[in-house]
Design a protein around this motif. Sequence first.
Motif, PDB file in Angstrom:
ATOM      1  N   UNK A 238       4.958  12.087   8.352  1.00 20.69           N
ATOM      2  CA  UNK A 238       5.818  11.111   7.685  1.00 20.69           C
ATOM      3  C   UNK A 238       5.382  10.928   6.232  1.00 20.69           C
ATOM      4  N   UNK A 239       4.064  10.807   6.013  1.00 17.35           N
ATOM      5  CA  UNK A 239       3.525  10.641   4.655  1.00 17.35           C
ATOM      6  C   UNK A 239       3.765  11.892   3.806  1.00 17.35           C
ATOM      7  N   UNK A 240       3.625  13.055   4.429  1.00 14.93           N
ATOM      8  CA  UNK A 240       3.823  14.321   3.714  1.00 14.93           C
ATOM      9  C   UNK A 240       5.260  14.446   3.197  1.00 14.93           C
ATOM     10  N   UNK A 241       6.220  14.032   4.025  1.00 16.02           N
ATOM     11  CA  UNK A 241       7.643  14.083   3.618  1.00 16.02           C
ATOM     12  C   UNK A 241       7.895  13.095   2.486  1.00 16.02           C
ATOM     13  N   UNK A 242       7.305  11.900   2.598  1.00 16.46           N
ATOM     14  CA  UNK A 242       7.476  10.880   1.548  1.00 16.46           C
ATOM     15  C   UNK A 242       6.958  11.403   0.203  1.00 16.46           C
ATOM     16  N   UNK A 244       6.569  14.606  -0.673  1.00 13.66           N
ATOM     17  CA  UNK A 244       7.351  15.775  -1.084  1.00 13.66           C
ATOM     18  C   UNK A 244       8.639  15.371  -1.794  1.00 13.66           C
ATOM     19  N   UNK A 245       9.310  14.345  -1.266  1.00 10.69           N
ATOM     20  CA  UNK A 245      10.611  13.942  -1.816  1.00 10.69           C
ATOM     21  C   UNK A 245      10.522  12.710  -2.722  1.00 10.69           C
ATOM     22  N   UNK A 246       9.298  12.351  -3.113  1.00 10.52           N
ATOM     23  CA  UNK A 246       9.090  11.210  -4.020  1.00 10.52           C
ATOM     24  C   UNK A 246       9.685   9.920  -3.459  1.00 10.52           C
ATOM     25  N   UNK A 247       9.564   9.759  -2.143  1.00  8.99           N
ATOM     26  CA  UNK A 247      10.053   8.541  -1.481  1.00  8.99           C
ATOM     27  C   UNK A 247       9.048   7.422  -1.766  1.00  8.99           C
ATOM     28  N   UNK A 248       9.490   6.394  -2.475  1.00 10.09           N
ATOM     29  CA  UNK A 248       8.553   5.430  -3.044  1.00 10.09           C
ATOM     30  C   UNK A 248       7.986   4.430  -2.047  1.00 10.09           C
ATOM     31  N   UNK A 249       8.792   4.001  -1.074  1.00 11.15           N
ATOM     32  CA  UNK A 249       8.335   2.958  -0.146  1.00 11.15           C
ATOM     33  C   UNK A 249       7.495   3.569   0.977  1.00 11.15           C
ATOM     34  N   UNK A 250       6.181   3.632   0.741  1.00 10.74           N
ATOM     35  CA  UNK A 250       5.258   4.180   1.735  1.00 10.74           C
ATOM     36  C   UNK A 250       4.494   3.072   2.462  1.00 10.74           C
ATOM     37  N   UNK A 251       4.890   1.833   2.209  1.00  9.95           N
ATOM     38  CA  UNK A 251       4.122   0.694   2.731  1.00  9.95           C
ATOM     39  C   UNK A 251       4.041   0.694   4.247  1.00  9.95           C
ATOM     40  N   UNK A 252       5.176   1.007   4.907  1.00  6.98           N
ATOM     41  CA  UNK A 252       5.168   0.976   6.371  1.00  6.98           C
ATOM     42  C   UNK A 252       4.391   2.150   6.961  1.00  6.98           C
ATOM     43  N   UNK A 253       4.340   3.255   6.221  1.00  3.39           N
ATOM     44  CA  UNK A 253       3.531   4.398   6.695  1.00  3.39           C
ATOM     45  C   UNK A 253       2.048   4.022   6.637  1.00  3.39           C
ATOM     46  N   UNK A 254       1.627   3.399   5.513  1.00  5.31           N
ATOM     47  CA  UNK A 254       0.241   2.926   5.418  1.00  5.31           C
ATOM     48  C   UNK A 254      -0.057   1.889   6.501  1.00  5.31           C
ATOM     49  N   UNK A 255       0.914   1.012   6.764  1.00  9.28           N
ATOM     50  CA  UNK A 255       0.746   0.002   7.818  1.00  9.28           C
ATOM     51  C   UNK A 255       0.534   0.683   9.171  1.00  9.28           C
ATOM     52  N   UNK A 256       1.350   1.725   9.443  1.00  8.11           N
ATOM     53  CA  UNK A 256       1.224   2.462  10.710  1.00  8.11           C
ATOM     54  C   UNK A 256      -0.155   3.125  10.822  1.00  8.11           C
TER      55      UNK A 256
END
Length: 504
Positions: A238-242, A244-256
Amino acid sequence: MKIMLKNILYIIISLLASKSLKSQEWSSFFESSKSRVEKQKINILLDSAEKKYQIMDIEASYQYADKALSYSKKADYSLGRAYSHFYIGHAMIRFLRFNTGLKHLMLAEKEEYSKNDPLLMAEISITSSIPSDYIPSFSINDAKKELRKGFVFIDKIEDKKTRNLIKIKAYNNFSRMYFNEGKWDSLYYSLKKTNGIISEQHGIDIPAQQLTEFYMYKGLLLSKKLKHDSAKYYINRSMSIANKFNYKDKSRIYLALGLMAEKQKKNDSALIYYLKSLENMEELGNRYNIPTIHYQISRVYRELKNFKKANEYDAKTVVLQNNLQSQKEYDDFSKTVLNKFLLSQKEDEAKKDIYMCAFAAILSLSIILSIYYLIKKHKSAKKTINDQEEVIAKGNEKNQLLEQKVNESFNIIIQLAKDSDPGFLTRFGEVYPDFINALLKIDPKLMTSELTFCAYLYLNFSSKEIAQYTFVTPRAVQIRKNRLRKKLNILSDEDIYLWLKNLT
């Protein structure tokens, strides 16, 4: 060259002299060209808003949509107004301005253009389901109802690829709700449906937001089943895709990642992930899950015996919650939801009135048909009685459903308390907001742990039960009761359970 210029000049003079091309027609031609240019400019702004929306750059999406809305109003462009209101509504909800957000979504829904765009209508329904995590008056069942309404529009989308992509988004929202409820079998079913659609699309052209959310929830489900290696693989994916595509909201991935690390008793790692999650939220101006993150950070600091830092984040949580409540967005949101319901009800009643008028006209004509009218009237009267009985029966059914809903909420809270679940206080506050507010009025400096302890007492758990569920001794529970009496000025001869009950 000179001959060509003369010919061009001759054509222009001829056109100007022509009686068939009047000044009004010239004016209409230029106005039409100007309108096309304006709409083109609006569409470019909306494309930019869409791109920023897909990578969760919410502030930028809002700015483009706000400009597009201003131009669309001047150009009287229904498509532009519809999509502008949608992107602004989404941004406002992400910034926890639920009432403002819902109003924009309702305006998008009312636009003439929207009636013929099932994709936009589906997007509006999906976005309208988000506040269920934060607004007590807008339950998860209300949100699921909005999502199911969205599926009605999804089925009307002709293009299969577009239909599949919006289905992924809808199922991801179901996954979020099932995760929050702790309904693991339902979460598994939702993820299975999403996985099937992703496979059908061969993973092509799926927005980063949808892929990151899918793999994140898949990882969290595996973590719950203690399959830590598989869980880590999917959350890292999930983090790798974020990235790769410059997906800015990674907060929930860090939470997970933090939740997974905490389950493995890796508190130092969990703290790093939680702090990164908080930093990402603050960077985006997204307050969506900040109270949850503060709570998790406080918990880990206590595990690490850093009580000063734990208290600091407890205090931040209380301040943020008070600030959110003072904005009155929660109360206003409830009114807006009610107004939306009443508006829908009025539209239904208007349709019924039309049917009734038509029926009355037919009935009037049928009077001429003598005896047949009498027979028809008798049948109509009988039908009215049956309808009234049916209305009464439906009313009783609604009351039973409401009672069942209240019981379900209570049972969920009890189970969360018994499991010492981190989401217990949040869910309790949604169901009993007046109790939490009453405590904070008495002492605004009450810590999250103290509010949680009060919630256990409010639910009539005995000292022995509280000790069992919170992994302390009954003696420790009694000491906490005594401290709470002093802090809230409860007399020693007064029953603490009754005192807390009487606050609401």
